[in-house]
Design an enzyme around this catalytic site. Structure first.
Site, short mmCIF file in Angstrom:
data_model
loop_
_atom_site.label_atom_id
_atom_site.label_comp_id
_atom_site.label_asym_id
_atom_site.label_seq_id
_atom_site.Cartn_x
_atom_site.Cartn_y
_atom_site.Cartn_z
N ASP A 249 -1.74 10.93 -2.02
CA ASP A 249 -2.19 9.94 -3.01
C ASP A 249 -2.53 10.60 -4.33
O ASP A 249 -2.53 9.95 -5.38
CB ASP A 249 -3.40 9.17 -2.47
CG ASP A 249 -2.96 8.27 -1.33
OD1 ASP A 249 -2.90 8.75 -0.18
OD2 ASP A 249 -2.60 7.11 -1.61
N ARG B 267 -7.61 -0.26 -6.55
CA ARG B 267 -7.79 0.85 -5.62
C ARG B 267 -7.95 2.15 -6.43
O ARG B 267 -7.16 2.40 -7.34
CB ARG B 267 -6.59 0.97 -4.65
CG ARG B 267 -6.43 -0.26 -3.75
CD ARG B 267 -5.51 0.02 -2.59
NE ARG B 267 -6.14 0.84 -1.58
CZ ARG B 267 -5.49 1.41 -0.56
NH1 ARG B 267 -4.18 1.23 -0.45
NH2 ARG B 267 -6.12 2.13 0.33
N GLN C 53 -1.76 2.48 9.99
CA GLN C 53 -0.49 2.56 9.25
C GLN C 53 0.56 3.31 10.08
O GLN C 53 1.75 3.09 9.92
CB GLN C 53 -0.69 3.29 7.90
CG GLN C 53 -1.46 2.50 6.87
CD GLN C 53 -2.94 2.80 6.90
OE1 GLN C 53 -3.49 3.17 7.94
NE2 GLN C 53 -3.61 2.61 5.79
N ARG D 77 0.86 -1.19 0.00
CA ARG D 77 0.00 0.00 0.00
C ARG D 77 0.89 1.24 0.00
O ARG D 77 2.11 1.11 0.13
CB ARG D 77 -1.03 0.00 1.15
CG ARG D 77 -0.65 -0.64 2.43
CD ARG D 77 0.50 0.01 3.13
NE ARG D 77 0.28 1.42 3.34
CZ ARG D 77 1.23 2.31 3.55
NH1 ARG D 77 2.51 1.95 3.59
NH2 ARG D 77 0.96 3.59 3.73
N GLY D 78 0.27 2.43 -0.12
CA GLY D 78 1.06 3.65 -0.28
C GLY D 78 1.17 3.94 -1.77
O GLY D 78 1.50 3.04 -2.56
N ALA D 79 0.89 5.20 -2.15
CA ALA D 79 0.72 5.53 -3.57
C ALA D 79 1.91 5.11 -4.47
O ALA D 79 1.71 4.37 -5.45
CB ALA D 79 0.44 7.03 -3.70
N ASN E 292 -5.16 12.52 0.67
CA ASN E 292 -4.26 11.64 1.43
C ASN E 292 -5.09 10.89 2.47
O ASN E 292 -6.31 11.05 2.56
CB ASN E 292 -3.14 12.49 2.08
CG ASN E 292 -2.03 11.63 2.63
OD1 ASN E 292 -1.51 10.75 1.95
ND2 ASN E 292 -1.65 11.83 3.88
N LYS E 293 -4.42 10.08 3.25
CA LYS E 293 -5.09 9.20 4.23
C LYS E 293 -6.13 9.95 5.05
O LYS E 293 -5.91 11.08 5.47
CB LYS E 293 -4.00 8.62 5.15
CG LYS E 293 -4.47 7.68 6.23
CD LYS E 293 -5.38 6.58 5.76
CE LYS E 293 -4.82 5.74 4.63
NZ LYS E 293 -5.84 4.93 3.94
O1 MRU Z 1 -4.45 3.20 2.33
P1 MRU Z 1 -2.97 3.40 2.16
O2 MRU Z 1 -2.17 2.83 3.28
O3 MRU Z 1 -2.49 2.96 0.80
O4 MRU Z 1 -2.79 4.97 2.22
C1 MRU Z 1 -1.50 5.51 2.11
C2 MRU Z 1 -1.46 6.97 2.26
O5 MRU Z 1 -2.46 7.65 2.36
C3 MRU Z 1 -0.10 7.61 2.15
O6 MRU Z 1 -0.02 8.72 3.00
C4 MRU Z 1 0.09 8.08 0.71
O7 MRU Z 1 -0.08 6.99 -0.17
C5 MRU Z 1 1.40 8.69 0.49
S1 MRU Z 1 2.65 7.49 0.44
C6 MRU Z 1 4.13 8.09 -0.01
#
Ligand code: MRU
Length: 344
Positions: free
Chosen positions: A235, A89, A194, A46-48, A245-246
């Site tokens: 994201d 996603r 996270q 996970r994470g963009a 973002n999250k």
């Molecule tokens: O749901 P996730 O864990 O994929 O969400 C991740 C985030 O929101 C991060 O902050 C975002 O992807 C930036 S990662 C460099």
């Protein structure tokens, strides 16, 4: 040992299973792109930026294992893989960006074997570039923080959200590497945690000073002068400077504004979406059970209605600067973001 979230090894994709962290550091290996799609869907990765590179490696697996004998058939197999990977996603734009980068390379190649080779080379290059970009972003962002600063971060925008090094945590790493001693306050980041499972794990693993707080203590720590700055990842960043973002990022940014604390976003250019308007962006909605329980323990009554969005949007007026590999852009973002993309 440097954490490598995802990599191409012996014609397969190897990634850290992030659902097992922080209790176990387990690596999984995939040879079928459908399994990579499933890993993205179920948050193994996970994470963009990490899901972007994983998508690219998924396409490499699709090219490698396709039995197509003509360029047209192979391109059609790749379009099919792209669709399956894309549908995992919806919010992080890095995924569609990476899939399209791979398709462009495939379309340009002449023969079936060239497509296979070129797609694999491109996906591997994208993984290496991700690390270089994070290091450049880190250097650019390190200028913004001072010796002994305490920096708050939300969610995980670290090595585990990228191939390695991280975006927001990359800036913190680079600040430390530049000789300035800084420490981190990590929010727990309910409901998937996270912050506590990944950010706290990764910073401790790398010997960076980190304190964990519940999400509900953001206001308390800011009001008690325990925070000098905030940095998060993204994201998707729109041309207007709206940042997706999250979930919870908007609350952290609002609270930072209330306490005159600078709020920064670290995002590579691949996270920018210059086409969409705020209402076009799909916010992933996740299952109720993430909110009605913690682990196996039920913490809410049966049949309670739940809203569980995975992301929110922070408006540009709450953001002090966006750190990219090509420099830090400041408000007004409509103008400064345009300058990051001179060709558009
Ligand atoms: O749901 P996730 O864990 O994929 O969400 C991740 C985030 O929101 C991060 O902050 C975002 O992807 C930036 S990662 C460099």
């Amino acid at each position: 040992m440097e954490l490598r979230t995802v990599e191409w090894k012996d014609d397969s994709v190897v990634m850290i299973d992030q659902t097992k962290l922080p209790n176990e550091l387990v690596f999984v290996r995939y040879t079928d792109y459908n399994d990579v799609a499933n890993a993205i869907r179920t948050l193994v990765v996970r994470g963009a930026p990490a899901i972007g590179v994983s998508g690219a490696f998924g396409m490499a697996l699709a090219a490698l294992h396709s039995s197509s004998k003509t360029k047209e058939d192979l391109l059609s197999d790749l379009e099919n893989a792209k669709k399956i990977l894309f549908e995992t996603r919806p919010t992080a734009v890095n995924l569609s960006w990476a899939l399209e980068q791979i398709m462009q390379i495939a379309r340009k190649s002449e023969t079936v074997s060239e497509i296979r080779d070129d797609v694999i080379i491109k996906a591997k290059q994208m993984a290496e570039e991700d690390i270089n970009i994070n290091k450049k972003m880190g250097k650019n962002g390190a200028e913004l923080f001072q010796e002994n600063d305490t920096i708050m971060t939300h969610c995980n925008a670290g090595a585990l959200a990228t191939v390695a090094y991280g975006t927001a945590l990359g800036v913190i790493r680079a600040t430390n590497e530049s000789g300035k001693n800084v420490r981190v306050i990590a929010t727990e980041t309910r409901p998937i945690q996270q912050g506590s499972r990944l950010t706290a794990f990764e910073l401790k693993h790398d010997g960076i000073d980190v304190i964990l707080i519940p999400d509900t203590a953001v206001g308390y720590t800011m009001a008690n002068d325990l925070v000098n700055g905030v940095i998060v990842g993204a994201d998707r960043v729109l041309q207007t400077g709206h940042v997706f973002n999250k979930i919870g990022t908007y609350q952290v940014a609002t609270m930072a504004k209330q306490h005159n604390i600078p709020f920064y976003v670290a995002a590579p250019l691949s996270t920018f979406d210059l086409q969409s308007k705020p209402n076009d962006v799909i916010i992933e909605q996740r299952k109720a059970s993430e909110v009605t329980g913690i682990g196996d323990k039920k913490t809410a009554p049966d049949d309670i209605d739940v809203i569980n969005p995975a992301f929110d949007m922070t408006p540009p007026e709450l953001i002090s600067g966006i750190i990219t590999e090509n420099g830090v852009v400041k408000p007004p973002f409509k103008e400064s973001i345009k300058q990051l993309f001179p060709a558009n």
